[in-house]
Design a protein around this motif. Structure first.
Motif, PDB file in Angstrom:
ATOM      1  N   ASP A 198      30.226  -3.445  -1.670  1.00 18.92           N
ATOM      2  CA  ASP A 198      29.455  -2.274  -1.252  1.00 18.92           C
ATOM      3  C   ASP A 198      28.176  -2.642  -0.515  1.00 18.92           C
ATOM      4  O   ASP A 198      27.359  -1.773  -0.227  1.00 18.92           O
ATOM      5  CB  ASP A 198      29.127  -1.361  -2.438  1.00 18.92           C
ATOM      6  N   ASP A 199      27.975  -3.913  -0.175  1.00 23.78           N
ATOM      7  CA  ASP A 199      26.850  -4.292   0.668  1.00 23.78           C
ATOM      8  C   ASP A 199      27.062  -3.753   2.088  1.00 23.78           C
ATOM      9  O   ASP A 199      28.189  -3.693   2.583  1.00 23.78           O
ATOM     10  CB  ASP A 199      26.709  -5.818   0.726  1.00 23.78           C
ATOM     11  N   VAL A 200      25.966  -3.377   2.736  1.00 22.45           N
ATOM     12  CA  VAL A 200      26.019  -2.936   4.129  1.00 22.45           C
ATOM     13  C   VAL A 200      25.742  -4.148   5.014  1.00 22.45           C
ATOM     14  O   VAL A 200      24.701  -4.798   4.891  1.00 22.45           O
ATOM     15  CB  VAL A 200      24.978  -1.836   4.402  1.00 22.45           C
ATOM     16  N   ARG A 209      30.623  -1.658   5.431  1.00 20.51           N
ATOM     17  CA  ARG A 209      30.358  -2.023   4.038  1.00 20.51           C
ATOM     18  C   ARG A 209      31.415  -3.006   3.538  1.00 20.51           C
ATOM     19  O   ARG A 209      32.582  -2.917   3.934  1.00 20.51           O
ATOM     20  CB  ARG A 209      30.346  -0.786   3.128  1.00 20.51           C
TER      21      ARG A 209
END
Length: 276
Positions: A198-200, A209
């Motif tokens: 879920d990191d951008v 993401r």
């Protein structure tokens, strides 16, 4: 003159049927006990739900093995014992996998993703997902090795296999160095906190993401619903942007192409209204 021995196959089959019924009955008792414990504990209820089938299989096979080993050996019982032994190893491996997955899910349940700052939760989730994949591989390898070691010919050949493992390992490492590099890169990504689920990120001039991290590749969910699949080594060798490395909030820029006659003050007031 000696009389021929009576065929005891029907008696053996009757004993095996009774053993199977006994094993299944024990499995039902264990299942009911686990269900009662599940009324007071969500973890016990989950374990009872997931472990019902492997527990039934393992207990029935165990009862059959005990019954066969306790009776006089017949011409056909040797092959049955071998098959039941393989199935028993598979059932135990299944149970171990279920227990391991339950422990991993309990660890994930302690960290919520629907909070303002979920960096630590995303890091734990990433590591647990990779550990689950590693666990599946390890359990499968151990189960297959245990099954093969039940064959005497494989045990005899084991010494020569171990002796030649060094040479084979060198050639296998040279042939699969790219795949191994991806595996080690995947482990590095999971435990060095470079990226998390879920990191951008911005990769290859695309914004998206991190949707999935495996041992060999990473799936990036692009803003327009495309998926970019990159090898794990990409994130250890190529520079990329991680917009949520330090905090979960994302700072972005919105550009509006407007006509000169647009009322700026009214537009600014509308923006504040929407933000409020």
């Amino acid at each position: 003159m000696s009389l021929p021995e009576a065929d005891s196959t029907p008696a053996v089959l009757i004993v095996l049927a009774m053993a199977a019924v006994l094993g299944y009955t024990v499995a039902l008792v264990v299942d009911r006990t686990a269900r009662r414990a599940g009324r007071r504990s969500a973890a016990a209820a989950d374990l009872a739900q997931r472990g019902r089938r492997p527990a039934h299989l393992t207990l029935v096979i165990l009862a059959l093995l005990v019954a066969l080993n306790a009776m006089p050996e017949q011409n056909w019982t040797g092959a049955i014992v071998r098959l039941l032994g393989l199935a028993f190893i598979g059932g135990v491996s299944w149970l171990v996998a279920v227990l391991t997955f339950l422990l991993e899910d309990l660890a994930l349940a302690r960290y919520r993703m629907d909070v303002a700052d979920n960096r630590h939760a995303r890091r734990v989730r990433t590591q647990v997902i990779l550990l689950r994949r590693i666990t599946v591989v390890v359990i499968t390898v151990i189960a297959v090795a245990s099954m093969l070691m039940t064959f005497p010919s494989v045990r005899i050949a084991g010494a020569s296999i171990v002796a030649s493992a060094g040479i084979v390992g060198i050639f296998a490492g040279l042939a699969a160095q790219t795949s191994l590099a991806n595996v080690f890169a995947g482990l590095q990504l999971a435990f060095t906190d470079a990226i998390r689920v879920d990191d951008v990120v911005v990769v290859e001039k695309e914004w998206g993401r991190i949707e999935e991290i495996t041992l060999t590749y990473v799936v990036v969910h692009i803003w327009d619903d495309r998926r970019m699949i990159l090898p794990s080594t990409y994130f250890t060798t190529v520079p990329f942007q991680n917009w949520t490395r330090r905090e979960a909030a994302v700072l972005g820029v919105v550009e509006l192409d407007l006509d000169w006659s647009v009322p700026v003050e009214e537009m600014r007031a509308e923006m504040h209204r929407i933000l409020d």
